[in-house]
Design an enzyme around this catalytic site. Structure first.
Site, short mmCIF file in Angstrom:
data_model
loop_
_atom_site.label_atom_id
_atom_site.label_comp_id
_atom_site.label_asym_id
_atom_site.label_seq_id
_atom_site.Cartn_x
_atom_site.Cartn_y
_atom_site.Cartn_z
N HIS A 176 -7.24 0.62 -6.36
CA HIS A 176 -7.29 -0.27 -5.25
C HIS A 176 -7.95 -1.63 -5.84
CE1 HIS A 176 -7.58 -1.32 -1.32
NE2 HIS A 176 -8.32 -0.74 -0.76
N GLN B 22 -9.64 -4.19 -3.49
CA GLN B 22 -11.15 -3.76 -3.18
C GLN B 22 -12.30 -4.09 -4.27
OE1 GLN B 22 -12.03 -1.83 -0.06
NE2 GLN B 22 -13.86 -2.50 -1.09
N ARG C 4 -13.36 -8.77 1.28
CA ARG C 4 -12.04 -8.46 1.24
C ARG C 4 -11.20 -9.74 1.36
NH1 ARG C 4 -10.05 -3.57 1.36
NH2 ARG C 4 -8.65 -4.39 0.44
N ARG D 272 0.80 -1.19 0.07
CA ARG D 272 0.10 -0.03 0.00
C ARG D 272 0.97 1.17 0.15
NH1 ARG D 272 -5.27 1.05 3.85
NH2 ARG D 272 -6.04 -0.11 1.96
N CYS E 284 -16.38 1.64 0.27
CA CYS E 284 -15.34 0.51 0.80
C CYS E 284 -14.85 0.70 2.20
CB CYS E 284 -13.99 0.94 -0.18
SG CYS E 284 -13.59 2.85 0.09
N ASP F 147 -17.46 7.08 -1.49
CA ASP F 147 -16.10 6.87 -0.89
C ASP F 147 -15.82 8.12 -0.16
OD1 ASP F 147 -13.71 5.93 0.09
OD2 ASP F 147 -12.75 5.92 -1.64
N1 CP Z 1 -11.28 -0.32 2.51
C1 CP Z 1 -10.09 -0.39 2.91
O1 CP Z 1 -9.25 -0.64 2.37
O2 CP Z 1 -9.81 -0.18 4.11
P1 CP Z 1 -8.66 -0.03 4.85
O3 CP Z 1 -8.03 1.13 4.46
O4 CP Z 1 -8.95 -0.09 6.34
O5 CP Z 1 -7.58 -1.31 4.55
N1 NVA Z 2 -9.98 6.54 -1.32
C1 NVA Z 2 -9.66 6.09 0.11
C2 NVA Z 2 -10.11 4.72 0.18
C3 NVA Z 2 -9.49 4.01 1.51
C4 NVA Z 2 -9.63 2.57 1.56
C5 NVA Z 2 -8.37 6.57 0.39
O1 NVA Z 2 -7.43 6.27 -0.90
O2 NVA Z 2 -7.98 6.97 1.20
#
Ligand code: CP
Ligand code: NVA
Length: 320
Positions: free
Chosen positions: A145, A148, A307, A118, A279, A239
């Site tokens: 993502h 997701q 997930r 990440r 998400c 989101d």
């Molecule tokens: N939706 C998602 O990726 O959640 P987290 O940021 O908690 O991993």
């Molecule tokens: N769009 C959000 C998703 C988090 C899971 C972010 O990137 O923070």
């Protein structure tokens, strides 16, 4: 569906070495992951596992940003399949500062069988993949993502079956929107995206999604009116308005996104049995109200559970 059947379908369909983007999938590999995920969910709920690694398997889990769902589902999923994930935060490895990204990739490939990351910059993932001897999986970047989106489409299939549907995205044209749009287009859905002016999805992503839709019979419509996007939709997805890494834009965004809040009034325009996706994490009272998030149409807890199953299926197919 057994693991062996899913793996045979996966192998026969030009499977990717790395999973950085939905564009690494095609309709057959995407469907193989989803079918295996459905089967794995049924098995896991009965206390069984469809797949376990035959050899000792370790994965590096690099997290430059916080996480609840992605980290827990990866760690637990790997444990259930007999593998081990090593959680590495930015303060541990300081990718690109303490050590060059390419050197981290070269080291990790000598110890682990896969790397999950990440990151802030998608280009860091591309560099990891370029220098990695083992598969790299995107656990969220500024661009996509893709883990997701697999859980999102699995949840849509559970609630609505596999027929083509009208999916509405309301809010920021961000990483989650990019992956969801690409996978929806790959699987033949009609996608409507409503964002404030200046927050539409990336042009290159939209072009790729249009190309997928042209093949699958789906469609992509770009709008700036949330009511038009949600009208008669089967699925409504939102989101946060301020993604991780964009905190300095918070004030300006809050003003522009206000008309895009997913509340009961907006949801009433969708089909009466429309399902709601998010998400998570959600900012209750900002992009979504309590009444919608906690309402009968909300699929977000199933989506969060999925997930686990989709990532297990993906990892079992890529590394098994
Ligand atoms: N939706 C998602 O990726 O959640 P987290 O940021 O908690 O991993
Ligand atoms: N769009 C959000 C998703 C988090 C899971 C972010 O990137 O923070």
């Amino acid at each position: 569906m057994t693991y062996e059947q899913a793996k045979a379908n996966w192998q026969a369909s030009n499977p990717p070495r790395h999973y950085l983007s939905i564009t690494d999938l095609n309709p057959h590999t995407a469907q193989a992951v989803l079918e295996l995920a459905h089967a794995m969910k049924r098995a896991t709920r009965k206390g069984q596992e469809l797949f376990r690694f035959a050899r000792p398997t370790g994965l590096a889990m690099i997290f430059e940003k916080p996480s609840l769902r992605t980290r827990v589902t990866l760690e637990v999923g790997l444990y259930q399949m007999g593998a081990h994930g090593v959680y590495l935060t930015q303060s541990d490895i300081q990718m690109g500062k303490r050590e060059a990204v390419m050197d981290i990739a070269r080291n990790l490939g000598r110890w682990v069988q896969g790397v999950i990351a990440r990151v802030f910059l998608h280009t860091a993932l591309e560099e990891l993949a370029r220098f990695s001897e083992v598969p790299v999986i995107n656990a969220l970047s500024d661009r996509e993502h893709p883990c997701q989106a697999l859980a999102d489409l699995m949840t849509v299939q559970e609630w609505k079956g596999a027929q083509p549907l009208t999916l509405a995205w309301v809010g920021d044209g961000n990483n989650v929107c990019h992956s969801f749009t690409l996978l929806a287009a790959l699987l033949g859905h009609r996608m409507r995206i409503a964002t404030p002016e200046g927050y539409a999805p990336d042009d290159a992503i939209l072009q790729q999604a249009q190309a997928f839709a042209a093949q699958s019979g789906g469609s992509i419509e770009l709008l700036h009116d949330p009511r038009a996007a949600v009208a008669d939709a089967d699925v409504v997805y939102t989101d946060v308005w301020v993604s991780m890494g964009y905190e300095t834009e918070r004030e300006a965004r809050m003003r522009k996104f206000l008309p895009f809040q997913l509340n009961e009034e907006l949801l009433r325009l969708a089909k009466p049995d429309a399902m709601v996706l998010h998400c998570l994490p959600a900012r209750r009272g900002e992009e979504i109200t309590d009444a919608v998030l906690d309402g009968a149409q909300s699929a977000v807890w199933d989506q969060a559970e999925n997930r686990l199953h989709t990532q297990k299926a993906l990892i079992a197919l890529m590394l098994g």
